[in-house]
Design an enzyme around this catalytic site. Structure first.
Site, PDB file in Angstrom:
ATOM      1  N   SER A  20      42.460 -19.177  11.877  1.00 32.29           N
ATOM      2  CA  SER A  20      42.281 -17.902  12.600  1.00 32.29           C
ATOM      3  C   SER A  20      40.953 -17.247  12.216  1.00 32.29           C
ATOM      4  O   SER A  20      40.318 -16.601  13.062  1.00 32.29           O
ATOM      5  CB  SER A  20      43.465 -16.960  12.362  1.00 32.29           C
ATOM      6  N   MET A  97      41.349 -24.530   1.485  1.00 28.60           N
ATOM      7  CA  MET A  97      42.218 -24.393   0.322  1.00 28.60           C
ATOM      8  C   MET A  97      42.007 -25.511  -0.696  1.00 28.60           C
ATOM      9  O   MET A  97      42.952 -26.165  -1.131  1.00 28.60           O
ATOM     10  CB  MET A  97      43.681 -24.344   0.787  1.00 28.60           C
ATOM     11  N   ASN A 114      33.142 -17.118   0.904  1.00 28.70           N
ATOM     12  CA  ASN A 114      34.589 -17.332   0.969  1.00 28.70           C
ATOM     13  C   ASN A 114      35.284 -16.034   1.351  1.00 28.70           C
ATOM     14  O   ASN A 114      34.814 -14.950   1.011  1.00 28.70           O
ATOM     15  CB  ASN A 114      35.110 -17.807  -0.389  1.00 28.70           C
ATOM     16  N   HIS A 116      38.808 -14.121   0.676  1.00 28.64           N
ATOM     17  CA  HIS A 116      39.955 -14.179  -0.232  1.00 28.64           C
ATOM     18  C   HIS A 116      40.885 -13.000   0.064  1.00 28.64           C
ATOM     19  O   HIS A 116      40.431 -11.851   0.122  1.00 28.64           O
ATOM     20  CB  HIS A 116      39.496 -14.149  -1.693  1.00 28.64           C
ATOM     21  N   SER A 143      38.636  -9.603   0.475  1.00 25.02           N
ATOM     22  CA  SER A 143      37.271  -9.613  -0.067  1.00 25.02           C
ATOM     23  C   SER A 143      36.512 -10.798   0.521  1.00 25.02           C
ATOM     24  O   SER A 143      37.062 -11.891   0.676  1.00 25.02           O
ATOM     25  CB  SER A 143      37.297  -9.791  -1.592  1.00 25.02           C
ATOM     26  N   THR A 148      30.851 -18.942  -6.571  1.00 27.22           N
ATOM     27  CA  THR A 148      30.176 -19.432  -7.775  1.00 27.22           C
ATOM     28  C   THR A 148      31.164 -20.351  -8.502  1.00 27.22           C
ATOM     29  O   THR A 148      32.263 -20.592  -8.000  1.00 27.22           O
ATOM     30  CB  THR A 148      29.757 -18.260  -8.693  1.00 27.22           C
ATOM     31  N   ASP A 152      37.249 -17.783  -7.282  1.00 28.64           N
ATOM     32  CA  ASP A 152      37.392 -16.451  -6.682  1.00 28.64           C
ATOM     33  C   ASP A 152      36.680 -15.372  -7.508  1.00 28.64           C
ATOM     34  O   ASP A 152      37.053 -14.187  -7.458  1.00 28.64           O
ATOM     35  CB  ASP A 152      38.885 -16.068  -6.501  1.00 28.64           C
TER      36      ASP A 152
END
Ligand code: GAR
Length: 220
Positions: A20, A97, A114, A116, A143, A148, A152
């Protein structure tokens, strides 16, 4: 003679599931004036609906099935080779994932974003919605961060909050958070493509200045 327009930043998206967030990015990238182009979509699950969405949008796709690799290193090396074929300027993890190896993350430093589903640094890892409920949080959210080596843990670019209602469960909270993801991620990708955000030493640079707190999408 008119000069050729500058080439648009090349975006490659990686997904594992429903896609999505990928769809939100595809839709945004189709808007007039969007400053980047999605050049390919990679996936680690052959049957993921994200691949269907990419095909519907006539995007190139590739699959690197993690179950066929003995080690994370081998999987990431193949994934990296596939990605490099598309010469991306930006790699967007859109519900991807898989934990990435240090070599992979270093190879694409400053080019990996990313999404999260929590207000980092709260709730890294999985089951973020249930953990927010268990902790009695009254606000939760999403977020977008640079990736890195720390899971997360990369510098956060932007966040959006949702209110936690007394009758929320993990599913209803996930829905609320995803609605915010679909608005926030395209905004951040746009900033990246416009050259407004960069990964600094250990912070986000926004228009060249260190960001002291993440950008916020207002709660409504
Ligand atoms: C999204 O909600 C995203 O925040 C989450 O997976 C979902 C993917 O949905 N990502 C993570 O948990 C990353 N650690 P989608 O496939 O429909 O975009």
């Amino acid at each position: 003679m008119k000069a050729d327009p500058a080439p648009q930043p090349r975006i490659l998206a990686l997904a594992s599931g429903s896609g999505s967030n990928l769809q939100a990015l595809i839709d945004a990238s189709r808007e007039r004036g969007f400053p980047g182009q999605i050049v390919a979509v990679g996936c680690n699950r052959p049957g993921a609906f994200a691949l269907e969405r990419a095909a519907q949008a006539n995007l190139q796709t590739f699959v690197v099935d993690h179950t066929r690799y003995d080690s994370r290193e081998d999987f990431d090396a193949t994934l990296m080779a596939e990605i490099l074929r598309h010469h991306p300027d930006l790699i967007v993890l859109a519900g991807f994932m898989r934990i990435l190896t240090t070599d992979f993350v270093r190879a694409f430093r400053g080019k990996l974003l990313n999404v999260h589903p929590s207000l980092l640094p709260r709730y890294t890892g999985l089951n973020t919605h249930q953990r927010a409920l268990d902790a009695g949080d009254t606000t939760h959210g999403v977020s977008i961060h640079f990736v890195t080596e720390e899971l997360d843990g990369g510098p956060v670019i932007a966040q959006a909050e949702v209110s936690v209602a007394s009758n929320d469960d993990a599913e209803s909270l996930a829905e609320k958070v995803q609605a915010k993801e679909h608005v926030l991620y395209p905004i951040v990708v746009r900033w990246f493509c416009e050259g407004r955000i960069q990964l600094g030493a250990n912070c986000v640079l926004f228009d060249g200045d260190p960001l002291t707190t993440p950008m916020r999408l207002p709660d409504n």
